[in-house]
Design an enzyme around this catalytic site. Structure first.
Site, PDB file in Angstrom:
ATOM      1  N   GLU A  80      -3.245   7.608  -4.205  1.00 20.94           N
ATOM      2  CA  GLU A  80      -3.115   5.895  -3.831  1.00 20.94           C
ATOM      3  C   GLU A  80      -2.774   5.383  -4.996  1.00 20.94           C
ATOM      4  O   GLU A  80      -3.177   5.082  -5.381  1.00 20.94           O
ATOM      5  CB  GLU A  80      -4.698   5.983  -2.760  1.00 20.94           C
ATOM      6  N   TYR A 103       1.463  -1.521  -0.248  1.00 14.69           N
ATOM      7  CA  TYR A 103      -0.050   0.140   0.403  1.00 14.69           C
ATOM      8  C   TYR A 103       1.235   1.536   0.006  1.00 14.69           C
ATOM      9  O   TYR A 103       2.050   1.337   0.471  1.00 14.69           O
ATOM     10  CB  TYR A 103      -1.010  -0.260   1.015  1.00 14.69           C
TER      11      TYR A 103
END
Ligand code: GDP
Ligand code: MN
Length: 377
Positions: free
Chosen positions: A189, A101
């Protein structure tokens, strides 16, 4: 403004972040063509502006073009968390050996952007954040200095990224930072950023949220707005420069000024009513703007009355009243209007409206009470 995955990834790619080859399709037929062009296995990904598509069945692999067409047909018929799927992204499938992530958002408390990373990326990242927050590494970025290479290396070390990937990771982290800051984003993101079976680093998913108040600096990005997925009333409101948010009550609100609009909603609630919307018509609104706002409010079938709360400052109340009358003429509303006007030339304004048989009030308290009574009748 939220961007779709395919839009976000294209932006990331412009800043040097590697992404899979692929294109977006609106029909199953197109999906098959793209799959044929790409050759080999592909992944068909629903493009909706919500997270958790994978878990909802909106991300599926296809072995060949025929299969891609079938899977796309199914996904294009889906609704994910209430949103219809209108497009799919067809990407070449990646073999995944690890999911990381990597994201940037604003940390209001720190008054700085924060880069976050975790070795345990993928669809369970919310679980990781809740149960084992220590597995998420955070680094604050000085907006004037930007992301420094040592910071990106600290993150790579923090998530135990093998050394051989550091160079590629630095390029991704720098690219993500540049995309975030240059596009005036509030979120950028990549989840997952994967290490592939053949040891490359690629952004498989992408998500960006842009700051609406900065879009005037980015006409090219403003054009990416997907009108299909927005409420028609909100699209219409933006066209006229109105700030409009639909709510669940039955008292429409027409107010000049955001603070006054919030106060109006509070007072309506205080007397037991429920506002149908938040609306700021702004200062100096003429008849055309008032008429547009009225049409938007009345397009909601729940609305039983409209409460006008207008403070005449530079704008004179008699002008506002004429604007309201012209708008009524144009829209021909079928529900009663309650109007509170104060400020410059309020007397004249109220007189004009009373002559036209509208319910007027001098104080906000009285106006709200009258509107609540009308809505309940
Ligand atoms: P999200 O669920 O909306 O976040 O959608 P993602 O694009 O992140 O996809 C969800 C999951 O699907 C990823 O975490 C991967 O595990 C899997 N996935 C996505 N693309 C591929 C791919 O090309 N190959 C494989 N094997 N899995 C994929
Ligand atoms: Mn994802």
């Amino acid at each position: 403004m939220k961007l779709h995955e395919y839009q976000s990834k294209q932006i990331f790619s412009r800043y040097g972040v590697p992404i899979p080859k692929g294109r977006v399709a609106a029909t199953a037929d197109e999906a098959r063509t793209i799959a044929a062009e790409l050759g080999g296995r592909v992944v068909i990904k629903s493009q909706v502006l919500v997270g958790g598509r994978g878990k909802a069945g909106g991300i599926r692999l296809a072995k060949n073009p025929h299969d891609a067409e079938e899977v796309a047909t199914q996904i294009l018929a889906m609704e994910i968390k209430g949103l219809p799927v209108r497009k799919v992204l067809v990407d070449e499938a990646a073999s995944i050996s690890k999911e990381i992530y990597l994201g940037i958002t604003n940390d209001r408390a720190a008054r700085k952007p924060v880069m976050m990373a975790s070795a345990e990326g993928g669809v369970e990242i919310e679980e990781v954040a809740r149960k084992t927050p220590e597995k998420i590494i955070k680094i604050h970025i000085d907006p004037l200095l930007g992301l420094r290479d040592y910071q990106a290396r600290d993150i790579a070390a923090g998530i135990d990224l093998p050394r051989e990937h550091w160079k590629a990771f630095l390029q991704v982290a720098r690219g993500l930072w540049q995309a975030y800051s240059e596009c005036d984003s509030t979120l950028a993101e990549i989840n997952p950023l994967v290490i592939t079976g053949d040891n490359r680093l690629i952004a498989l998913d992408g998500k960006m949220v842009l700051d609406d108040n900065a879009l005037f600096r980015h006409p090219d990005l403003a054009d990416l707005r997907d009108l299909d997925v927005e409420a028609p009333a909100e699209v219409e409101a933006r066209k006229y420069g109105l700030t409009f948010i639909k709510l669940d009550g039955n008292i429409g609100c027409m107010v000049n000024g955001a603070g006054l609009a919030m106060t109006t909603m509070d007072i309506i609630k205080l007397f037991g009513g429920e506002p149908a919307n938040f609306l700021d018509i702004g200062g100096g609104a003429g008849a055309d703007k008032v008429a547009a706002a009225l049409r938007i409010i009345l397009s909601d079938p729940n609305v039983k009355t409209v409460l006008f709360n207008v403070f005449g400052g530079i704008t004179r109340c008699d002008e506002v009243a004429r604007g309201i009358l012209a708008a009524m003429e144009d829209v021909q509303p079928s529900v009663p209007m309650v109007i509170r006007l104060v400020g410059t030339n309020a007397e004249e304004g109220r007189q004009l409206l009373a002559d036209a048989k509208m319910i007027t009030a001098e104080t906000l308290v009285n106006a709200a009470k009258k509107a609540v009574a009308v809505a309940k009748a």
